[in-house]
Design a protein around this motif. Structure first.
Motif, PDB file in Angstrom:
ATOM      1  N   GLN A   1       0.924  -1.383   0.067  1.00  0.00           N
ATOM      2  CA  GLN A   1      -0.090  -0.054  -0.086  1.00  0.00           C
ATOM      3  C   GLN A   1       0.826   1.340   0.011  1.00  0.00           C
ATOM      4  O   GLN A   1       1.835   1.387   0.725  1.00  0.00           O
ATOM      5  CB  GLN A   1      -0.957  -0.068   1.176  1.00  0.00           C
ATOM      6  CG  GLN A   1      -1.942  -1.160   1.286  1.00  0.00           C
ATOM      7  CD  GLN A   1      -2.957  -0.877  -0.022  1.00  0.00           C
ATOM      8  OE1 GLN A   1      -3.492   0.149  -0.300  1.00  0.00           O
ATOM      9  NE2 GLN A   1      -3.300  -1.975  -0.657  1.00  0.00           N
ATOM     10  N   VAL A   2       0.443   2.259  -0.802  1.00  0.00           N
ATOM     11  CA  VAL A   2       1.172   3.401  -0.916  1.00  0.00           C
ATOM     12  C   VAL A   2       0.513   4.680  -0.971  1.00  0.00           C
ATOM     13  O   VAL A   2      -0.738   4.607  -1.383  1.00  0.00           O
ATOM     14  CB  VAL A   2       2.002   3.550  -2.507  1.00  0.00           C
ATOM     15  CG1 VAL A   2       2.892   4.653  -2.376  1.00  0.00           C
ATOM     16  CG2 VAL A   2       2.778   2.341  -2.364  1.00  0.00           C
ATOM     17  N   TRP A   3       0.913   5.615   0.159  1.00  0.00           N
ATOM     18  CA  TRP A   3       0.180   7.151   0.034  1.00  0.00           C
ATOM     19  C   TRP A   3       1.094   8.041  -0.504  1.00  0.00           C
ATOM     20  O   TRP A   3       2.231   8.027  -0.144  1.00  0.00           O
ATOM     21  CB  TRP A   3      -0.358   7.192   1.470  1.00  0.00           C
ATOM     22  CG  TRP A   3      -1.429   6.290   1.898  1.00  0.00           C
ATOM     23  CD1 TRP A   3      -2.603   6.484   2.044  1.00  0.00           C
ATOM     24  CD2 TRP A   3      -0.987   5.242   2.288  1.00  0.00           C
ATOM     25  NE1 TRP A   3      -3.409   5.513   2.511  1.00  0.00           N
ATOM     26  CE2 TRP A   3      -2.291   4.565   2.996  1.00  0.00           C
ATOM     27  CE3 TRP A   3      -0.018   4.179   2.563  1.00  0.00           C
ATOM     28  CZ2 TRP A   3      -2.416   3.241   3.450  1.00  0.00           C
ATOM     29  CZ3 TRP A   3      -0.044   2.933   3.134  1.00  0.00           C
ATOM     30  CH2 TRP A   3      -1.404   2.345   3.478  1.00  0.00           C
ATOM     31  N   VAL A   4       0.502   8.898  -1.421  1.00  0.00           N
ATOM     32  CA  VAL A   4       1.600  10.127  -1.962  1.00  0.00           C
ATOM     33  C   VAL A   4       0.650  11.286  -1.784  1.00  0.00           C
ATOM     34  O   VAL A   4      -0.419  11.307  -2.375  1.00  0.00           O
ATOM     35  CB  VAL A   4       2.009   9.856  -3.344  1.00  0.00           C
ATOM     36  CG1 VAL A   4       2.579  11.186  -4.021  1.00  0.00           C
ATOM     37  CG2 VAL A   4       2.779   8.647  -3.337  1.00  0.00           C
TER      38      VAL A   4
ATOM     39  N   GLY B   1      -5.306  18.533  -0.864  1.00  0.00           N
ATOM     40  CA  GLY B   1      -4.855  18.358   0.716  1.00  0.00           C
ATOM     41  C   GLY B   1      -4.944  17.002   0.895  1.00  0.00           C
ATOM     42  O   GLY B   1      -4.713  16.837   2.105  1.00  0.00           O
ATOM     43  N   LYS B   2      -5.031  15.995   0.056  1.00  0.00           N
ATOM     44  CA  LYS B   2      -5.280  14.589   0.471  1.00  0.00           C
ATOM     45  C   LYS B   2      -4.173  13.792  -0.248  1.00  0.00           C
ATOM     46  O   LYS B   2      -3.261  13.933  -1.068  1.00  0.00           O
ATOM     47  CB  LYS B   2      -6.809  13.847   0.096  1.00  0.00           C
ATOM     48  CG  LYS B   2      -7.793  14.504   0.825  1.00  0.00           C
ATOM     49  CD  LYS B   2      -9.030  13.897   0.735  1.00  0.00           C
ATOM     50  CE  LYS B   2     -10.244  14.482   1.498  1.00  0.00           C
ATOM     51  NZ  LYS B   2     -11.496  13.710   1.251  1.00  0.00           N
ATOM     52  N   TYR B   3      -4.054  12.619   0.634  1.00  0.00           N
ATOM     53  CA  TYR B   3      -3.032  11.368  -0.142  1.00  0.00           C
ATOM     54  C   TYR B   3      -3.610  10.731  -1.274  1.00  0.00           C
ATOM     55  O   TYR B   3      -5.067  10.382  -0.939  1.00  0.00           O
ATOM     56  CB  TYR B   3      -2.660  10.594   0.940  1.00  0.00           C
ATOM     57  CG  TYR B   3      -1.478  10.822   1.951  1.00  0.00           C
ATOM     58  CD1 TYR B   3      -0.148  10.942   1.921  1.00  0.00           C
ATOM     59  CD2 TYR B   3      -2.045  11.739   3.125  1.00  0.00           C
ATOM     60  CE1 TYR B   3       0.622  11.316   2.724  1.00  0.00           C
ATOM     61  CE2 TYR B   3      -1.061  12.038   4.203  1.00  0.00           C
ATOM     62  CZ  TYR B   3       0.198  11.948   3.685  1.00  0.00           C
ATOM     63  OH  TYR B   3       0.968  12.446   4.887  1.00  0.00           O
ATOM     64  N   PHE B   4      -3.038  10.558  -2.308  1.00  0.00           N
ATOM     65  CA  PHE B   4      -3.668   9.463  -3.393  1.00  0.00           C
ATOM     66  C   PHE B   4      -3.095   8.108  -2.804  1.00  0.00           C
ATOM     67  O   PHE B   4      -1.787   8.016  -2.315  1.00  0.00           O
ATOM     68  CB  PHE B   4      -2.869   9.829  -4.737  1.00  0.00           C
ATOM     69  CG  PHE B   4      -3.195  11.035  -5.174  1.00  0.00           C
ATOM     70  CD1 PHE B   4      -4.504  11.374  -6.060  1.00  0.00           C
ATOM     71  CD2 PHE B   4      -2.413  12.281  -5.155  1.00  0.00           C
ATOM     72  CE1 PHE B   4      -5.041  12.511  -6.608  1.00  0.00           C
ATOM     73  CE2 PHE B   4      -2.829  13.422  -5.563  1.00  0.00           C
ATOM     74  CZ  PHE B   4      -4.167  13.670  -6.224  1.00  0.00           C
ATOM     75  N   GLN B   5      -4.099   7.337  -2.403  1.00  0.00           N
ATOM     76  CA  GLN B   5      -3.727   5.790  -1.999  1.00  0.00           C
ATOM     77  C   GLN B   5      -4.196   4.930  -3.077  1.00  0.00           C
ATOM     78  O   GLN B   5      -4.994   4.798  -3.787  1.00  0.00           O
ATOM     79  CB  GLN B   5      -4.554   5.635  -0.752  1.00  0.00           C
ATOM     80  CG  GLN B   5      -4.368   4.579   0.031  1.00  0.00           C
ATOM     81  CD  GLN B   5      -5.201   3.255  -0.426  1.00  0.00           C
ATOM     82  OE1 GLN B   5      -6.346   3.436  -1.083  1.00  0.00           O
ATOM     83  NE2 GLN B   5      -4.675   2.228  -0.256  1.00  0.00           N
TER      84      GLN B   5
END
Length: 280
Positions: free
Chosen positions: A132-135, A159-163
């Motif tokens: 799992q990755v969050w950018v 303002g959010k992470y792309f997950q």
């Protein structure tokens, strides 16, 4: 959203950072100050994601002379690979290739990764736990053309992470490419190195090293600088594939923790990325 997606290009430096998808390490002896810098830069700026500072291992480049420069190239590679085999984490930092961007990450053998990447004034925070990755793009991204295209498609994205999963997202897979560089994979590369050429002892990044050159992962030969003081860890790597700068390795054995962002802080990257391109 545009196929290239700004954060995807940030990964080019991750891959560019010496073309090593099988290289990683950390340093515990680069001094408390350096550990704090690594911690600050890789904290991702969000709750629950702090860098470490706990030392599990001695760092390369500090301590008493280890005499490794007296050995042959293949013996140096083997000794360095053996030293790195027990290391569980490391810091990866690109140096001297600002035009290609920069990356500063902590990574470990459990598949965790935490840090930052930047390219052409755009900054991104990277968190990886397993597959799992969050950018999370920085503020400047949202005024960039690509950021505006994303907002036009999904206004809640700002303002959010792309997950998403590493292997199912081109965007996240590219951006987190250097997260695949881990101490155990680099150890294997050193232990299996063929046709190793030794250079003259020198100093790189303020550390006394002996350079060895060999091909990794089917790439053109790259030069790995092995510390001649303290443990013989690989502390720097320069590439022979037409790329600039070098990859600096430190933070060996420094503990860090990863806490995934909450659902409220994230948005599924598939909502803005589009279909994953076929490789068939």
């Amino acid at each position: 959203m545009a196929r290239k997606f700004g954060i995807g290009t940030a990964a080019v430096i991750a891959v560019a950072a010496m073309g090593l998808s099988a290289c990683s390490s950390d340093s515990g002896d680069d001094s408390k100050k350096d550990d704090k810098v690594a911690s600050d830069k890789t904290s991702a700026g969000d709750k629950g994601n702090g860098g470490g500072g706990d030392k599990e291992d001695g760092g390369g480049g500090t301590g008493a002379p280890n005499g490794i420069e007296k050995l042959s190239g293949p013996e140096i590679a083997r000794k360095s690979g053996e030293a790195l085999s027990s290391v569980r984490s490391m810091r990866l930092k690109t140096v001297g290739a600002e035009e290609q961007g920069s990356t500063d990450l902590m990574t470990d053998t459990s598949g965790n990764c935490l840090g930052t990447s930047s390219l052409k004034g755009l900054d991104f925070r990277i968190i990886k736990k397993g597959e799992q990755v969050w950018v999370k793009p920085g503020d400047a991204y949202w005024t960039d053309q690509e950021g505006k295209q994303v907002l036009a498609k999904e206004p809640r994205a700002k303002g959010k992470y792309f997950q998403g999963e590493l292997k199912s997202s081109l965007t996240l897979g590219l951006t987190a490419a250097l997260c695949q560089a881990q101490p155990d994979t680099m150890s294997k590369s050193l232990l299996s190195a063929k046709q190793v050429t030794k250079g003259a002892p020198t100093t790189v990044g303020g550390k006394k090293v002996v350079p060895i050159t060999f091909a990794m992962s089917g790439e053109k030969p790259s030069t790995v600088h092995i510390a001649t003081e303290g443990k013989p860890y690989p502390v720097s790597l320069t590439d022979k594939n037409g790329l600039q700068g070098r990859l600096e390795l430190s933070g060996f054995g420094v503990h860090f923790t990863v806490k995934p962002p909450s659902a409220a802080e994230s948005i599924d990257v598939s909502k803005v990325e589009g279909p994953y391109p076929s490789t068939g």
